[in-house]
Scaffold this motif. Structure first.
Motif, mmCIF file in Angstrom:
data_model
loop_
_atom_site.group_PDB
_atom_site.id
_atom_site.type_symbol
_atom_site.label_atom_id
_atom_site.label_comp_id
_atom_site.label_asym_id
_atom_site.label_seq_id
_atom_site.Cartn_x
_atom_site.Cartn_y
_atom_site.Cartn_z
ATOM 1 N N SER A 32 -8.608 6.648 -7.008
ATOM 2 C CA SER A 32 -8.340 6.554 -5.551
ATOM 3 C C SER A 32 -6.754 6.615 -4.972
ATOM 4 C CB SER A 32 -8.707 5.178 -5.012
ATOM 5 O OG SER A 32 -8.541 5.588 -3.682
ATOM 6 N N TYR A 33 -6.080 5.873 -6.259
ATOM 7 C CA TYR A 33 -4.141 5.928 -5.361
ATOM 8 C C TYR A 33 -3.961 7.274 -6.668
ATOM 9 C CZ TYR A 33 0.134 5.298 -6.176
ATOM 10 O OH TYR A 33 1.333 5.541 -6.198
ATOM 11 N N GLU A 47 -3.611 -4.316 -10.368
ATOM 12 C CA GLU A 47 -4.863 -4.224 -9.533
ATOM 13 C C GLU A 47 -4.873 -2.762 -9.166
ATOM 14 O OE1 GLU A 47 -7.075 -6.146 -5.523
ATOM 15 O OE2 GLU A 47 -4.766 -6.581 -6.080
ATOM 16 N N ILE A 48 -4.488 -2.586 -8.761
ATOM 17 C CA ILE A 48 -5.141 -1.299 -9.006
ATOM 18 C C ILE A 48 -5.138 0.101 -10.062
ATOM 19 C CG2 ILE A 48 -4.310 1.608 -7.536
ATOM 20 C CD1 ILE A 48 -4.862 -1.235 -5.270
ATOM 21 N N LYS A 53 0.659 -1.542 -0.121
ATOM 22 C CA LYS A 53 -0.261 -0.289 0.381
ATOM 23 C C LYS A 53 0.778 1.267 -0.112
ATOM 24 C CE LYS A 53 -4.738 1.020 1.831
ATOM 25 N NZ LYS A 53 -5.653 0.776 3.615
ATOM 26 N N TYR A 97 -7.840 5.572 -0.763
ATOM 27 C CA TYR A 97 -7.507 4.311 -0.709
ATOM 28 C C TYR A 97 -6.617 4.381 0.638
ATOM 29 C CZ TYR A 97 -2.668 2.641 -2.342
ATOM 30 O OH TYR A 97 -1.157 2.471 -2.526
ATOM 31 N N ASN A 137 -11.722 2.785 -11.182
ATOM 32 C CA ASN A 137 -11.867 3.821 -9.997
ATOM 33 C C ASN A 137 -10.544 2.969 -8.773
ATOM 34 O OD1 ASN A 137 -14.797 4.601 -10.632
ATOM 35 N ND2 ASN A 137 -15.201 2.006 -9.880
ATOM 36 N N LYS A 138 -10.217 2.139 -8.583
ATOM 37 C CA LYS A 138 -8.899 1.715 -7.867
ATOM 38 C C LYS A 138 -7.765 3.163 -8.148
ATOM 39 C CE LYS A 138 -10.326 -2.904 -6.144
ATOM 40 N NZ LYS A 138 -9.513 -4.009 -5.894
ATOM 41 N N ARG A 139 -7.394 3.282 -9.611
ATOM 42 C CA ARG A 139 -6.616 4.030 -9.710
ATOM 43 C C ARG A 139 -6.831 5.121 -9.515
ATOM 44 N NH1 ARG A 139 -5.225 5.948 -16.231
ATOM 45 N NH2 ARG A 139 -3.063 7.142 -15.273
ATOM 46 N N ASP A 180 -7.496 -0.444 -12.837
ATOM 47 C CA ASP A 180 -9.313 -0.688 -12.015
ATOM 48 C C ASP A 180 -9.006 1.191 -12.751
ATOM 49 O OD1 ASP A 180 -11.442 -0.080 -10.277
ATOM 50 O OD2 ASP A 180 -11.537 -1.727 -11.199
#
Length: 596
Positions: free
Chosen positions: A143-144, A133-134, A73, A217, A139-141, A137
């Motif tokens: 968030s990061y 994985e981050i 993380k 995140y 939405n996850k990207r 995607d």
């Protein structure tokens, strides 16, 4: 069958192509489409070129082996895939291509085939899969990217603002933070020659800035790690609170950036100065208009005042001519009266006052003087004519006629039951003497109409001033009835007015001698003795009292203004009447103090 299907499809295509798209939703769709195309065309072109020319770094194994798979993380996912130099500008295709190249090079099976010992539980390949994985995607990207450690959240300092060029400095800050909005196109800061509309549009966009940046995140604990539903809800609640706090701080940061730019923007300073200049110009124009209106009003007032002054002067001139004519007429009447009296006295003196006995001489002389006082100029002229023709008989007949008349009036006056009204009291048994009548006349003049409880005061005054030990026991109604009787007699009414005026003049002269200049500063001409004029009516008295209230003692040309209010009286008559009233008031107060 095939032909029928083709025919049906062509008909459908024709009908579909003939439909025209309309409505607010279609307009919004076209607007968003144009914004996305215009905002991303340059980026897409550059990314396509980067995608084709991207080659994986051959020396990336040292960096990857330095990572701890358990601390995924905290790792830089773009650096793991070799996209550190592009970061949020990297397209999904480029991320996918980089991930494939990393897998082909660092997959555990590939490395085993080369004879490398791989511990799958602690292998760095886990970092590559987590990065894919981050970043793979959407939405996850996002968030990061919201917590990208390479992003600079700082704001320009005061020294930077004063040191560097405003447009160059803030353009970098606004361009850096424009990545957090989906609204396209983003307005540019512009230059010093931009219009007010473009500047207002820019600041409106940033004051209404809608950021998609979120902080999921950095959640402390995943809600899936909760053992039951209540624990998972509690974890989600805590995470939402932390995200809301971070979101609020982010919006405050953006707002502070916009405020700094707005306050330091030279265009805003120029616009504000223009607004102030415009307001000042409007204010000056209003002041000038107000001044012009005031000057016009003053000019009109001055003209009106001059017009009134001219009218007043003309009226005064006419009044002076009128008074002069009246004065000349009165003087002529006086001269005629004086002449006729002289003729009567000379005629009587020449004939020895028509006496038969020496004892009647004084009586006839007094009768001659009485005739001079009682008769008018016309009556005297007629009498003189009759004396010239009739002589002694006319004189004696006139003497007898006057004495009979006076005796009759005297008897009528002194009759107790002969009075007007139904007044009851001791007046039925009281015999009025000449001294009583004189005292009543004096009291009536001291306490004029309008005195509070006038007739009670008059009755008390007569009781206090009785002579020879005689005491009155008269009620206010008795006094009022006797006063009405005296008013019904013309001769006694004349005597009442004459006594009132003589008393007022006498008291006035005494008060003037005592005061020796004290009191109100009246004109010097009031110190002279004026002849008694006609009695003041109730309307004239009311107008005089109102004028005295309207124009106090410190008013310039006070008596001229008061004389204008009382049209039927001159200035001298107004002054004389005022002094009479003042003396009457003082005498009334003195009498009331005696009665108390």
């Amino acid at each position: 069958m095939v032909e029928a299907k083709n025919e049906l499809s062509s008909s459908f295509i024709y009908r579909y192509n003939s439909i025209e798209c309309v409505g607010p939703y279609y307009v919004q769709y076209i607007t968003n489409l144009n914004q996305d195309v215009n905002g991303c065309i340059e980026e897409s072109e550059s990314l396509e070129q980067i995608d084709e020319s991207f080659v994986i770094d051959e020396n990336d194994e040292v960096y990857l082996r330095s990572l701890d798979p358990k601390e995924w993380k905290k790792q830089d996912h773009y650096a793991v895939l070799g996209l550190e130099h592009l970061r949020y500008k990297a397209s999904p295709a480029l991320i996918k291509s980089a991930y494939r190249q990393k897998v082909l090079k660092h997959h555990p099976d590939k490395r085993k085939a080369k004879g490398e010992v791989v511990n799958r539980d602690h292998d760095y390949f886990t970092c590559i899969t987590k990065a894919w994985e981050i970043l793979g995607d959407k939405n996850k990207r996002r968030s990061y990217d919201s917590v990208d450690p390479q992003f600079d959240d700082s704001l320009p300092s005061s020294s930077d603002i004063s040191k560097y060029d405003f447009y160059k400095l803030f353009s970098e800050y606004f361009e850096r933070n424009s990545r957090w909005t989906d609204r396209r196109p983003v307005p540019q800061l512009g230059g010093p020659d931009d219009s007010r509309e473009s500047v207002d549009k820019f600041y409106k966009f940033w004051y209404d800035f809608d950021s998609w940046r979120e902080y999921s995140y950095e959640d402390e604990e995943a809600k899936e790690s909760g053992q039951d539903r209540e624990e998972r809800r509690w974890i989600e609640k805590q995470n939402r609170a932390v995200r809301a706090k971070r979101k609020k701080e982010e919006m405050c940061r953006i707002r502070n950036l916009v405020d700094l730019a707005y306050n330091a923007d030279p265009r805003i300073v120029k616009f504000k100065q223009e607004d102030r200049d415009r307001k000042e110009a409007m204010k000056r124009a209003k002041a000038e208009a107000a001044k012009a209106r005031q000057e016009e009003q003053e000019r009109a007032a001055k003209e009106e005042e001059e017009k009134k002054k001219r009218e007043k002067e003309e009226a005064e001139a006419q009044e002076k001519l009128k008074q002069k004519a009246l004065k000349a007429e009165r003087e002529a009447q006086k001269r005629a009266l004086k002449r006729e009296r002289k003729i009567l006295r000379d005629e009587c003196k020449e004939h020895g006052y028509y006496v038969n006995k020496e004892t009647d001489l004084v009586k006839h002389m007094e009768f001659t003087e009485k005739l001079c006082e009682m008769l008018s100029a016309k009556e005297l002229e007629e009498l003189n004519t009759q004396l010239k023709s009739g002589g002694k008989e006319v004189f004696l007949a006139k003497l007898e006629q006057i004495e009979t008349k006076l005796q009759h009036e005297r008897q009528k006056m002194f009759q107790p039951g002969n009075r007007q009204g139904n007044g009851q009291g001791n007046s039925k048994t009281h015999s009025w003497t000449q001294d009583d009548i004189n005292l009543l006349i004096k009291a009536v003049n001291l306490f004029p109409a309008g005195t509070s409880q006038r007739w009670e005061v008059v009755a008390n005054f007569m009781k206090q001033h009785c002579k020879n030990g005689h005491e009155y026991n008269l009620s206010p109604k008795d006094v009022l009835s006797k006063a009405k009787e005296l008013q019904s007699c013309d001769e006694q009414n004349a005597r009442l007015k004459l006594a009132a005026n003589k008393t007022a003049y006498k008291q006035l002269e005494e008060q003037q001698n005592k005061r020796s200049g004290a009191g109100e500063n009246l004109p010097e001409e009031t110190s002279q003795r004026f002849p008694i004029g006609e009695a003041w009516t109730a309307e004239e008295q009311r107008l005089l009292e109102q004028a005295l209230k309207t124009y106090p003692a410190n008013t310039p040309e006070r008596w001229d203004r008061i004389a204008e209010c009382v049209k039927s009286r001159t200035k001298k008559e107004c002054i004389l009447r005022y002094k009479e009233l003042a003396e009457m008031v003082r005498a009334k107060k003195a009498a009331q103090n005696i009665l108390k």
